[in-house]
Write a protein that holds these residues in place. Structure first.
Motif, PDB file in Angstrom:
ATOM      1  N   SER A  94     118.786  13.617 117.822  1.00 33.40           N
ATOM      2  CA  SER A  94     117.605  12.758 117.989  1.00 33.40           C
ATOM      3  C   SER A  94     117.939  11.265 117.942  1.00 33.40           C
ATOM      4  O   SER A  94     117.155  10.450 118.421  1.00 33.40           O
ATOM      5  CB  SER A  94     116.520  13.109 116.970  1.00 33.40           C
ATOM      6  N   TYR A  95     119.093  10.905 117.386  1.00 27.79           N
ATOM      7  CA  TYR A  95     119.515   9.503 117.495  1.00 27.79           C
ATOM      8  C   TYR A  95     119.802   9.197 118.965  1.00 27.79           C
ATOM      9  O   TYR A  95     119.401   8.166 119.490  1.00 27.79           O
ATOM     10  CB  TYR A  95     120.789   9.229 116.688  1.00 27.79           C
ATOM     11  N   ALA A  96     120.520  10.103 119.595  1.00 24.85           N
ATOM     12  CA  ALA A  96     120.861   9.907 121.005  1.00 24.85           C
ATOM     13  C   ALA A  96     119.591   9.869 121.846  1.00 24.85           C
ATOM     14  O   ALA A  96     119.399   8.972 122.677  1.00 24.85           O
ATOM     15  CB  ALA A  96     121.793  11.016 121.482  1.00 24.85           C
ATOM     16  N   ASN A 125     135.169  11.039 115.838  1.00 23.18           N
ATOM     17  CA  ASN A 125     135.445  11.558 114.493  1.00 23.18           C
ATOM     18  C   ASN A 125     134.182  12.070 113.801  1.00 23.18           C
ATOM     19  O   ASN A 125     134.260  12.801 112.829  1.00 23.18           O
ATOM     20  CB  ASN A 125     136.130  10.490 113.622  1.00 23.18           C
ATOM     21  N   ILE A 126     133.001  11.669 114.298  1.00 24.88           N
ATOM     22  CA  ILE A 126     131.771  12.158 113.672  1.00 24.88           C
ATOM     23  C   ILE A 126     131.196  13.343 114.422  1.00 24.88           C
ATOM     24  O   ILE A 126     130.619  14.231 113.824  1.00 24.88           O
ATOM     25  CB  ILE A 126     130.709  11.046 113.539  1.00 24.88           C
ATOM     26  N   CYS A 127     131.334  13.377 115.726  1.00 30.22           N
ATOM     27  CA  CYS A 127     130.811  14.509 116.501  1.00 30.22           C
ATOM     28  C   CYS A 127     131.239  14.377 117.950  1.00 30.22           C
ATOM     29  O   CYS A 127     131.708  13.332 118.382  1.00 30.22           O
ATOM     30  CB  CYS A 127     129.289  14.546 116.433  1.00 30.22           C
ATOM     31  N   GLY A 128     131.017  15.446 118.698  1.00 27.26           N
ATOM     32  CA  GLY A 128     131.313  15.420 120.123  1.00 27.26           C
ATOM     33  C   GLY A 128     130.149  14.865 120.920  1.00 27.26           C
ATOM     34  O   GLY A 128     130.305  14.427 122.066  1.00 27.26           O
ATOM     35  N   THR A 129     128.973  14.856 120.304  1.00 36.49           N
ATOM     36  CA  THR A 129     127.774  14.358 120.983  1.00 36.49           C
ATOM     37  C   THR A 129     127.954  12.936 121.477  1.00 36.49           C
ATOM     38  O   THR A 129     127.533  12.589 122.568  1.00 36.49           O
ATOM     39  CB  THR A 129     126.569  14.398 120.013  1.00 36.49           C
ATOM     40  N   VAL A 130     128.595  12.100 120.634  1.00 39.63           N
ATOM     41  CA  VAL A 130     128.690  10.684 120.981  1.00 39.63           C
ATOM     42  C   VAL A 130     129.427  10.466 122.312  1.00 39.63           C
ATOM     43  O   VAL A 130     129.138   9.505 123.016  1.00 39.63           O
ATOM     44  CB  VAL A 130     129.358   9.845 119.864  1.00 39.63           C
ATOM     45  N   ASN A 271     123.923  15.759 103.701  1.00 37.80           N
ATOM     46  CA  ASN A 271     123.482  15.476 105.065  1.00 37.80           C
ATOM     47  C   ASN A 271     122.681  14.173 105.138  1.00 37.80           C
ATOM     48  O   ASN A 271     122.346  13.567 104.133  1.00 37.80           O
ATOM     49  CB  ASN A 271     122.677  16.626 105.685  1.00 37.80           C
ATOM     50  N   ILE A 272     122.378  13.797 106.379  1.00 36.69           N
ATOM     51  CA  ILE A 272     121.671  12.549 106.637  1.00 36.69           C
ATOM     52  C   ILE A 272     120.266  12.641 106.031  1.00 36.69           C
ATOM     53  O   ILE A 272     119.705  13.728 105.912  1.00 36.69           O
ATOM     54  CB  ILE A 272     121.596  12.308 108.165  1.00 36.69           C
ATOM     55  N   ALA A 273     119.708  11.514 105.667  1.00 34.22           N
ATOM     56  CA  ALA A 273     118.356  11.480 105.093  1.00 34.22           C
ATOM     57  C   ALA A 273     117.347  12.006 106.102  1.00 34.22           C
ATOM     58  O   ALA A 273     117.596  12.005 107.311  1.00 34.22           O
ATOM     59  CB  ALA A 273     118.014  10.041 104.729  1.00 34.22           C
TER      60      ALA A 273
HETATM   61  S1  SF4 Z   1     127.194  12.635 113.871  1.00 34.98           S
HETATM   62 FE1  SF4 Z   1     126.680  12.815 116.058  1.00 34.98          FE
HETATM   63  S2  SF4 Z   1     125.205  14.499 116.169  1.00 34.98           S
HETATM   64 FE2  SF4 Z   1     125.330  13.845 114.039  1.00 34.98          FE
HETATM   65  S3  SF4 Z   1     123.670  12.376 113.854  1.00 34.98           S
HETATM   66 FE3  SF4 Z   1     125.519  11.200 114.299  1.00 34.98          FE
HETATM   67  S4  SF4 Z   1     125.500  10.985 116.507  1.00 34.98           S
HETATM   68 FE4  SF4 Z   1     124.029  12.603 116.044  1.00 34.98          FE
END
Ligand code: SF4
Lengths: 408, 258
Positions: A94-96, A125-130, A271-273
């Motif tokens: 949802s950030y994307a 390093n945080i995810c493949g989504t980026v 996890n994220i807030a």
């Molecule tokens: S790590 Fe990637 S999938 Fe997870 S919130 Fe951040 S941008 Fe989105």
């Protein structure tokens, strides 16, 4: 002041507001004065090597943090709908989605969107989504995209992986030299990194103060106070702010003042807030005397910089990010937090958006329960999209969980 | 004047009320559809029980409310249905370690200690799969009443698999089985298997330990009970009145507080 069951506010919060407002305003002005001064503006992922960009006098803003701002400003739903209407899947982070939505519909976006960048820097390093998110941005905005590929670490960082990332950084230096017309000044990079290290150290020390009983910090404090270490990492203003925050947190500890009125139960957050429900959600806990004394999320920015020459250090530091590591590593990290902060339990947010953070949580939950003997709760929600939050079912789980921890 | 204690469980489909006496013995209970206002229904049921037993409202010392409607009900305490369910089940089955509760709108698996203390739980509530609602929709598609589903399903010769968890897709699978000429019992057995599969995954999350008790409205469905028992590989203990166990737990908690 603590009124009723509310929070004890930090006096330094007014400086925080000013610091963050200035950061976003500077980004905006950068659009105008940046060109004549040859200073570029970049959009970067939260795990990108910002120190290197700072050494090239590039000003960086973080779309992920902007995603959190959209969410607390209650704009996410509309922005996501705009992105979904353009064909982006509901399953996408949802950030994307909200960030892409803010480009498509600036009229719906806080601050009318982020100032347009000259370049994009993504590190996986945080995810493949980026990667795909930033490719879409590069396509939409017609600006260059620089990618840093950090291999996933099933165990410890290997020499081979280190070398692989280092070579990419060397290559990135050449690309940045071309893009900015500047030569890399190693001394300046060292200075940038020293400031990052100093700021990170402050953040680490502030977080550790929450080992006190009662804890001077609660979940929302951690999530709000982390803004500078994310957005202005390595800046002198950031260091100055954390110095003040640390002093005030120490003062709370000295006076025995807790973040919440009556601390009965200490919890660790994973996890994220849940940004759209941050206070609403936390209230269910504070009302019952439960405090989130620490978390894995804002702790991600408290890791020490690795040793070695500047580029070697950056390569190791950014590959070692916890989201890039094994479930064993993450379980160990949770166990250490439960022990060091003397927690009575932990809560995991199974975050629909963030797959790398959430998919392995059930395995980690069981392992941590086994090793520490404290119970762990799983709540399903989304860090930014309010449509994924079911108030009633969350309440049932939270109440049941606290009933297991506190006598009826 | 003797004291009495009430447990009220307002679920998505039904409201249940249980009355216990000063010795902690269940005296009476009542169940009805919760309809538009579960609170009103629960209040009416309580009144009816009190009248029937000749007990005055003032004699009710403590009321504990549970279930989704608990927040709106005027009770001394609200307690989550997980804690109440565990308490109620421990009363009937002291050896219970795993409680599987399938209700109208959610399903849960609770791990308990002797005495009914909850140590872990997992819930499915974001999706109709693995709940009473799923069964209701599939029964509707086959034009059989919800009550008949279990009895028909256990007569199946061959289970027709329903592979989709999504209620809408599963319903169209049911319909295509019908048009292919499959028998109702065979399709219903597949439907029950699907509910059981979803719930078995929850069981795995908290880890299975016998004795296993199956409760909640869907525990009355023999088809789901059979499929579930086969999938988890353990016999299931089913309370005589599975719908009221959480309300009983609430009443017992009220009694403990009084
Ligand atoms: S790590 Fe990637 S999938 Fe997870 S919130 Fe951040 S941008 Fe989105």
């Amino acid at each position: 002041m603590v009124e009723g069951k509310k929070y004890r506010q930090f006096r330094v919060n007014k400086h925080l507001k000013r610091l963050m407002a200035k950061h976003y305003a500077l980004g905006r002005y950068q659009r105008y004065w940046g060109r004549p001064l040859h200073r570029k503006l970049a959009w970067i992922t939260s795990g990108a090597p910002v120190e290197l960009l700072r050494a090239f006098k590039i000003y960086s803003v973080y779309p992920e943090q902007y995603g959190a701002i959209c969410s607390t400003a209650k704009a996410t739903e509309k922005l996501c709908q705009a992105a979904e209407a353009a064909g982006y899947s509901q399953d996408l982070c949802s950030y994307a989605r909200s960030h892409i939505g803010s480009i498509l519909r600036p009229d719906l976006a806080p601050m009318q969107g982020l100032p347009k960048p000259d370049l994009l820097v993504a590190c996986n390093n945080i995810c493949g989504t980026v990667l795909k998110w930033y490719e879409a941005l590069a396509h939409l905005l017609k600006v260059p995209l620089l990618v840093l590929d950090t291999p996933y670490l099933p165990g410890e960082l290997t020499e081979h992986a280190h070398q692989y990332v280092l070579e990419q950084l060397q290559n990135m230096v050449r690309q940045l030299e071309n893009l900015t017309g500047r030569k890399l000044d190693m001394q300046d990079l060292k200075r940038q990194m020293a400031r990052s290290a100093e700021m990170t150290k402050f953040w680490r020390e502030i977080r550790e103060l929450a080992q006190a009983h009662p804890s001077p910090l609660n979940g929302p404090d951690l999530f709000i106070q982390m803004a500078p270490i994310v957005a202005v990492r390595g800046s002198q203003e950031g260091i100055d702010y954390y110095r003040k925050l640390k002093a005030e947190t120490e003062e709370r500890v000295r006076r025995g003042e807790g973040a919440i009125l009556e601390e009965k139960t200490r919890l660790v957050w994973d996890n994220i807030a849940i940004w759209p429900k941050l206070f609403n959600f936390t209230k269910m806990f504070t009302e019952r005397g439960a405090c989130f004394v620490t978390d894995t999320y804002s702790g991600g920015w408290a890791a020490e910089l690795a040793s070695g020459d500047p580029l070697e250090s950056l390569a190791a530091t950014y590959t070692n990010i916890f989201l890039n590591r094994s479930p064993e590593f993450r379980a160990r990290q949770m166990i250490e937090l439960v022990e060091a902060y003397e927690a009575d339990g932990f809560v995991m947010h199974s975050n629909r958006s963030c797959k790398p953070y959430s998919l392995v949580q059930e395995v980690i939950r069981r392992r941590v329960m086994e090793k520490t003997g404290v119970p762990g709760l799983m709540v399903e929600a989304d860090m930014a999209d309010p449509r994924a939050y079911a108030e009633e079912s969350v309440r049932t789980r939270v109440e049941a969980f606290l009933e297991t921890l506190q006598a009826l | 004047m003797e004291d009495f204690f009430v447990g009220v469980d307002i679920g998505s489909l039904t409201a249940k009320v249980v009355l216990v006496d000063a010795q902690g013995q269940a005296l009476a209970w009542a169940v009805d559809r919760s309809g538009y206002s579960g609170r009103d229904v629960a209040q009416r049921l309580t009144q009816e029980i009190l009248e029937e037993k000749g007990i005055k409202v003032e004699q009710i010392k403590v009321t504990v409310a549970t279930g989704y409607g608990r927040v709106t009900y005027p009770a001394e305490r609200e307690v989550s249905e997980i804690t109440c369910q565990a308490k109620g089940i421990a009363h009937f089955f002291p050896g219970a370690r795993t409680v599987i509760d399938i209700g109208g709108q959610d399903s849960k698996v609770i791990k308990v200690l002797p005495g009914g203390k909850v140590i872990d739980f997992a819930m499915n509530d974001k999706c109709a799969a693995g709940t009473g609602r799923f069964l209701e929709v599939m029964a509707g598609a086959l034009e059989v009443s919800l009550e008949e589903v279990g009895a028909l399903a256990v007569k199946a010769e061959e289970h027709k698999a329903i592979s989709s968890f999504c209620t809408v897709f599963a319903e169209s699978e049911v319909i295509s089985h019908v048009s292919a000429g499959a028998l109702k019992p065979d399709i219903l057995a597949g439907v029950c298997d699907s509910v059981a599969a979803r719930v078995s995954a929850l069981v795995e999350r908290v880890g299975l330990e016998p004795d296993v008790v199956f409760t909640g409205g869907v525990a009355k469905n023999a088809g789901v009970a059979k499929a579930l028992s086969e999938q988890i590989g353990y016999p299931l203990l089913i309370p005589e009145n599975p719908q009221i166990t959480a309300a009983l737990g609430a009443a017992l908690l009220a009694w403990g507080m009084g």
